[in-house]
Design a protein around this motif. Structure first.
Motif, PDB file in Angstrom:
ATOM      1  N   PRO A  32       0.851  -1.181   0.000  1.00 20.91           N
ATOM      2  CA  PRO A  32       0.000   0.000   0.000  1.00 20.91           C
ATOM      3  C   PRO A  32       0.895   1.242   0.000  1.00 20.91           C
ATOM      4  O   PRO A  32       2.036   1.187   0.487  1.00 20.91           O
ATOM      5  CB  PRO A  32      -0.761  -0.115   1.325  1.00 20.91           C
ATOM      6  N   PRO A  51      -4.287   1.396  -2.367  1.00 17.85           N
ATOM      7  CA  PRO A  51      -4.299   0.166  -1.558  1.00 17.85           C
ATOM      8  C   PRO A  51      -3.529  -0.959  -2.235  1.00 17.85           C
ATOM      9  O   PRO A  51      -3.140  -0.851  -3.406  1.00 17.85           O
ATOM     10  CB  PRO A  51      -5.798  -0.169  -1.487  1.00 17.85           C
ATOM     11  N   SER A  52      -3.319  -2.020  -1.526  1.00 17.28           N
ATOM     12  CA  SER A  52      -2.671  -3.202  -2.086  1.00 17.28           C
ATOM     13  C   SER A  52      -3.508  -3.749  -3.240  1.00 17.28           C
ATOM     14  O   SER A  52      -4.732  -3.730  -3.185  1.00 17.28           O
ATOM     15  CB  SER A  52      -2.528  -4.258  -0.994  1.00 17.28           C
ATOM     16  N   SER A  54      -4.297  -2.615  -6.112  1.00 20.68           N
ATOM     17  CA  SER A  54      -5.298  -1.551  -6.199  1.00 20.68           C
ATOM     18  C   SER A  54      -6.275  -1.688  -7.359  1.00 20.68           C
ATOM     19  O   SER A  54      -7.410  -1.236  -7.246  1.00 20.68           O
ATOM     20  CB  SER A  54      -4.606  -0.206  -6.301  1.00 20.68           C
ATOM     21  N   CYS A 108      -6.039   1.878   3.629  1.00 23.36           N
ATOM     22  CA  CYS A 108      -4.736   2.455   3.292  1.00 23.36           C
ATOM     23  C   CYS A 108      -4.626   3.911   3.732  1.00 23.36           C
ATOM     24  O   CYS A 108      -3.545   4.490   3.709  1.00 23.36           O
ATOM     25  CB  CYS A 108      -4.417   2.313   1.811  1.00 23.36           C
TER      26      CYS A 108
END
Length: 127
Positions: A32, A51-52, A54, A108
Motif C-alpha cells: 500500500p 491500496p494493495s 489496487s 490504506c
C-alpha cells in the motif's frame, strides 16, 4: 524499504505542485502507498493512498478530493502526488509511506498501519 520524498516548495494559492516519492526497491503490487501531511501543532493526517492490489482504486481525504491525484510509476519506482488548486490550509510537511503488509480498500488511509516513511517535504501555500 527506503523512501525519499521531494518536490515541496513555496507556491501561491491556486497554484499546482507535484510531489514525488522514490522507492529504494521495486514497488511490489501488495505494497500500500500513502501520502500524509502534518501541519505545525497538528497530528499527521491522511491525504491520499493506493491500496494493495489496487486495480486502479485510489482513496482521498475529503479535504483534498477532486484537487489531488495520487499515482504510481512502477518503471521508475516512484509515486507522485499531483496537487492542484492549492489552498493555504494545504501547507504542511508531506510524507510518503508504505508497508510490506497488505492493506485493502480505504484502510490504506490509516496512518498507524504503515511501517516505512520518507523524510517529508515541506509545502507552503501563501494566500
Amino acid at each position: 524499504v527506503q523512501l525519499q520524498a521531494s518536490g515541496g516548495g513555496l507556491v501561491q494559492a491556486g497554484d499546482s505542485l507535484k510531489l514525488s516519492c522514490s522507492f529504494s526497491t521495486p514497488i511490489a503490487d501488495h505494497y500500500p502507498i500513502g501520502w500524509f501531511r502534518q501541519a505545525p501543532g497538528k497530528e499527521r493526517d491522511s491525504v491520499a493512498c493506493i491500496p494493495s492490489s489496487s486495480r486502479g482504486y485510489t482513496y482521498y481525504a475529503p479535504s483534498v478530493k477532486g484537487r489531488f491525484t495520487i499515482s504510481r510509476d512502477n518503471a521508475k519506482n516512484t509515486v507522485h502526488l499531483q496537487m492542484d488548486s492549492l489552498k493555504p490550509e494545504d501547507s504542511a510537511v508531506y510524507y510518503c509511506a508504505t508497508s510490506e503488509t497488505a492493506m485493502y480498500g480505504s484502510t490504506c488511509l490509516t496512518r498507524h498501519h504503515y511501517d516505512y516513511w520518507g523524510q517529508g517535504t515541506l509545502v507552503t501555500v501563501s494566500s
